[in-house]
Design a protein around this motif. Sequence first.
Motif, PDB file in Angstrom:
ATOM      1  N   VAL A 288      55.275  45.401  44.958  1.00  0.00           N
ATOM      2  CA  VAL A 288      54.327  45.109  43.929  1.00  0.00           C
ATOM      3  C   VAL A 288      53.209  44.485  44.416  1.00  0.00           C
ATOM      4  CG1 VAL A 288      54.215  43.183  41.936  1.00  0.00           C
ATOM      5  CG2 VAL A 288      56.470  44.194  42.566  1.00  0.00           C
ATOM      6  N   THR A 289      51.973  44.823  43.738  1.00  0.00           N
ATOM      7  CA  THR A 289      50.725  44.697  43.912  1.00  0.00           C
ATOM      8  C   THR A 289      50.181  43.746  42.635  1.00  0.00           C
ATOM      9  OG1 THR A 289      50.439  46.537  45.463  1.00  0.00           O
ATOM     10  CG2 THR A 289      48.357  45.308  44.490  1.00  0.00           C
ATOM     11  N   ILE A 290      49.720  42.542  42.786  1.00  0.00           N
ATOM     12  CA  ILE A 290      49.169  41.863  41.914  1.00  0.00           C
ATOM     13  C   ILE A 290      47.693  41.902  41.975  1.00  0.00           C
ATOM     14  CG2 ILE A 290      48.763  39.468  41.063  1.00  0.00           C
ATOM     15  CD1 ILE A 290      51.384  40.302  40.506  1.00  0.00           C
ATOM     16  N   LEU A 291      46.988  42.277  40.850  1.00  0.00           N
ATOM     17  CA  LEU A 291      45.703  42.113  40.454  1.00  0.00           C
ATOM     18  C   LEU A 291      45.294  41.061  39.507  1.00  0.00           C
ATOM     19  CD1 LEU A 291      46.664  45.304  40.547  1.00  0.00           C
ATOM     20  CD2 LEU A 291      44.246  45.880  40.915  1.00  0.00           C
ATOM     21  N   THR A 292      44.514  40.244  39.924  1.00  0.00           N
ATOM     22  CA  THR A 292      44.092  38.926  38.987  1.00  0.00           C
ATOM     23  C   THR A 292      42.559  38.516  39.198  1.00  0.00           C
ATOM     24  OG1 THR A 292      44.618  36.923  38.269  1.00  0.00           O
ATOM     25  CG2 THR A 292      45.052  37.477  40.615  1.00  0.00           C
ATOM     26  N   ASP A 293      41.879  38.319  38.111  1.00  0.00           N
ATOM     27  CA  ASP A 293      40.571  37.871  38.319  1.00  0.00           C
ATOM     28  C   ASP A 293      40.546  36.391  38.170  1.00  0.00           C
ATOM     29  OD1 ASP A 293      41.145  37.384  35.506  1.00  0.00           O
ATOM     30  OD2 ASP A 293      39.437  38.810  34.957  1.00  0.00           O
ATOM     31  N   LEU A 294      41.803  35.621  38.104  1.00  0.00           N
ATOM     32  CA  LEU A 294      41.919  34.235  38.166  1.00  0.00           C
ATOM     33  C   LEU A 294      41.549  33.379  39.414  1.00  0.00           C
ATOM     34  CD1 LEU A 294      45.371  34.174  35.905  1.00  0.00           C
ATOM     35  CD2 LEU A 294      42.829  33.885  35.300  1.00  0.00           C
ATOM     36  N   GLU A 322      47.332  36.638  30.591  1.00  0.00           N
ATOM     37  CA  GLU A 322      46.248  36.902  30.800  1.00  0.00           C
ATOM     38  C   GLU A 322      45.549  36.913  32.004  1.00  0.00           C
ATOM     39  OE1 GLU A 322      44.296  37.822  28.006  1.00  0.00           O
ATOM     40  OE2 GLU A 322      45.821  37.668  26.605  1.00  0.00           O
ATOM     41  N   GLY A 323      44.657  37.997  32.433  1.00  0.00           N
ATOM     42  CA  GLY A 323      44.106  37.925  33.317  1.00  0.00           C
ATOM     43  C   GLY A 323      44.873  38.459  34.819  1.00  0.00           C
ATOM     44  N   VAL A 324      45.976  39.065  34.543  1.00  0.00           N
ATOM     45  CA  VAL A 324      46.847  39.417  35.519  1.00  0.00           C
ATOM     46  C   VAL A 324      47.519  40.616  35.304  1.00  0.00           C
ATOM     47  CG1 VAL A 324      49.054  39.131  36.853  1.00  0.00           C
ATOM     48  CG2 VAL A 324      47.787  37.141  36.115  1.00  0.00           C
ATOM     49  N   GLU A 325      47.312  41.825  36.213  1.00  0.00           N
ATOM     50  CA  GLU A 325      47.993  43.215  36.272  1.00  0.00           C
ATOM     51  C   GLU A 325      48.957  43.398  37.324  1.00  0.00           C
ATOM     52  OE1 GLU A 325      47.654  44.749  33.427  1.00  0.00           O
ATOM     53  OE2 GLU A 325      45.930  43.456  32.400  1.00  0.00           O
ATOM     54  N   PHE A 328      53.799  48.288  40.553  1.00  0.00           N
ATOM     55  CA  PHE A 328      54.803  48.318  40.664  1.00  0.00           C
ATOM     56  C   PHE A 328      55.441  49.660  41.469  1.00  0.00           C
ATOM     57  CE2 PHE A 328      54.939  45.241  37.583  1.00  0.00           C
ATOM     58  CZ  PHE A 328      55.572  44.316  37.841  1.00  0.00           C
ATOM     59  N   ILE A 329      56.290  49.624  42.677  1.00  0.00           N
ATOM     60  CA  ILE A 329      56.339  51.072  43.204  1.00  0.00           C
ATOM     61  C   ILE A 329      57.797  50.672  43.664  1.00  0.00           C
ATOM     62  CG2 ILE A 329      56.246  52.418  45.169  1.00  0.00           C
ATOM     63  CD1 ILE A 329      53.360  51.709  45.514  1.00  0.00           C
ATOM     64  N   THR A 330      58.752  51.497  43.041  1.00  0.00           N
ATOM     65  CA  THR A 330      60.411  51.643  43.356  1.00  0.00           C
ATOM     66  C   THR A 330      60.601  52.405  44.368  1.00  0.00           C
ATOM     67  OG1 THR A 330      60.999  53.342  41.722  1.00  0.00           O
ATOM     68  CG2 THR A 330      60.769  51.229  40.868  1.00  0.00           C
ATOM     69  N   LYS A 331      61.871  52.105  45.029  1.00  0.00           N
ATOM     70  CA  LYS A 331      62.493  52.649  46.361  1.00  0.00           C
ATOM     71  C   LYS A 331      62.567  54.169  45.977  1.00  0.00           C
ATOM     72  CE  LYS A 331      64.972  48.585  47.707  1.00  0.00           C
ATOM     73  NZ  LYS A 331      66.118  48.032  47.748  1.00  0.00           N
ATOM     74  N   ASP A 332      62.685  54.778  44.904  1.00  0.00           N
ATOM     75  CA  ASP A 332      62.948  56.109  44.396  1.00  0.00           C
ATOM     76  C   ASP A 332      61.507  56.849  44.161  1.00  0.00           C
ATOM     77  OD1 ASP A 332      62.081  55.203  42.136  1.00  0.00           O
ATOM     78  OD2 ASP A 332      64.141  55.811  41.003  1.00  0.00           O
ATOM     79  N   GLN A 333      60.347  56.143  44.840  1.00  0.00           N
ATOM     80  CA  GLN A 333      58.918  56.656  44.632  1.00  0.00           C
ATOM     81  C   GLN A 333      58.398  56.814  43.406  1.00  0.00           C
ATOM     82  OE1 GLN A 333      59.372  60.093  47.466  1.00  0.00           O
ATOM     83  NE2 GLN A 333      58.400  58.610  48.941  1.00  0.00           N
ATOM     84  N   LYS A 334      58.620  55.903  42.412  1.00  0.00           N
ATOM     85  CA  LYS A 334      57.950  55.947  41.031  1.00  0.00           C
ATOM     86  C   LYS A 334      57.084  54.756  40.952  1.00  0.00           C
ATOM     87  CE  LYS A 334      61.384  58.270  38.341  1.00  0.00           C
ATOM     88  NZ  LYS A 334      62.159  58.824  39.212  1.00  0.00           N
ATOM     89  N   VAL A 335      55.941  55.086  40.318  1.00  0.00           N
ATOM     90  CA  VAL A 335      54.944  53.891  40.359  1.00  0.00           C
ATOM     91  C   VAL A 335      54.789  53.575  38.834  1.00  0.00           C
ATOM     92  CG1 VAL A 335      52.542  53.412  40.697  1.00  0.00           C
ATOM     93  CG2 VAL A 335      53.605  54.968  42.167  1.00  0.00           C
ATOM     94  N   TYR A 336      54.757  52.076  38.476  1.00  0.00           N
ATOM     95  CA  TYR A 336      54.686  51.770  37.444  1.00  0.00           C
ATOM     96  C   TYR A 336      53.593  50.729  37.239  1.00  0.00           C
ATOM     97  CZ  TYR A 336      59.342  53.591  36.493  1.00  0.00           C
ATOM     98  OH  TYR A 336      60.670  54.354  36.477  1.00  0.00           O
ATOM     99  N   VAL A 337      52.851  50.592  36.139  1.00  0.00           N
ATOM    100  CA  VAL A 337      51.559  49.736  35.956  1.00  0.00           C
ATOM    101  C   VAL A 337      51.748  49.177  34.676  1.00  0.00           C
ATOM    102  CG1 VAL A 337      50.120  51.285  37.311  1.00  0.00           C
ATOM    103  CG2 VAL A 337      50.133  51.425  34.882  1.00  0.00           C
TER     104      VAL A 337
END
Length: 357
Positions: A288-294, A322-325, A328-337
């Motif tokens: 999981v990668t978190i992107l935040t401007d907080l 708010e301010g967080v995106e 997510f990458i799963t073990k079966d190589q799918k990417v969710y945003v």
Amino acid sequence: MNKQSRGMFPVILIILALSLAISGCAKKTPSASSTGAKLPISETYYVFDTVVTVKVYDEKVSKENFAKIGTILDNVEIWLNRENKDSEIYKVNEAAGKEAVKVSPETFKAVKAALQDSIDSNGVFDLTIGPIVSLWGIGQDGAHKPADADIAKALALVNYKEVTLDEPNLTVKLNKPGMSLDIGGTGKGYAADLIAEYVESQGFHSAIIDMGGNLLTVGQKPDGSDWTIGIQNPDQSRGTSVGTVKVGPMAIVASGIYERFFMEDGVRYHHIMDTDTGAPVQNELASVTILTDLSAMTGEGLDNWVFSLGLEKGLAYVDSREGVEAVFITKDQKVYVSKGLKGKMTMTDDSFTLAGE
């Protein structure tokens, strides 16, 4: 598995590599200012067992500026590194069950923030995870699966409710002997925030702070455009991305199962611990990668918390903030945003599938 009625999930503060992809970026140059110097001008440090690189896109940056950044990192080390016997956190841990320890305002601020994350997550994130981290020793030579009895003993010492803070007197107390704070990851975010604050105070408004792979971007690129960051491929070595996202001033922090682990009897034991079971979390996620401007400290507090929730609950939680995106990458190589990144992720590895778009 987690007991959903308790809302408890794994936690440990970690560092996960992110690939930085900036077109036209010059390779590392000496940390000295000179007219016409190639940009960025950078310096590398080693703190918290982490390689830290600070890149400044301004030829006026000086070796004195980089020396000051080194001092900031040294200060955070002496405040928050539980492995450093001279640190304030080490002293708090040594006094567990005995007495409160007076700390600096900076250490108190970091502990207070970590305690608030523990409260907000109902223990999904728990700043007292130290006994479990020490018991498993993942990332160290000789790491192996502990006995169930030892896990239970260590887990009994993990309870954020047994931390007592006295803000007027700046003291921290762990109420039970054997308790141990571990806020190293949050500390790295805190250090990144302090460096960014210093860099901007010196009039440098375009920089990248790389805390061993977790990033904090300062301002925009020198030409005013967004930064392009690569999202690490959880199946490959550091620097290999599955896709890219353009960001402005942002903290980019990630957790995953692939960087620190050991194999035993065909089972992968990674470093992301479940505060309910005292063992590595088991779910469908690879990273999981978190992107935040907080703030970077906020991002560090969220990464394992969100990872531990799993895909469905993790996405729902991020979408509620708010301010967080997040990516997510799963073990079966799918990417969710998360919803704020819909249509903004550019895939670069066709072995992964961007889902839900």
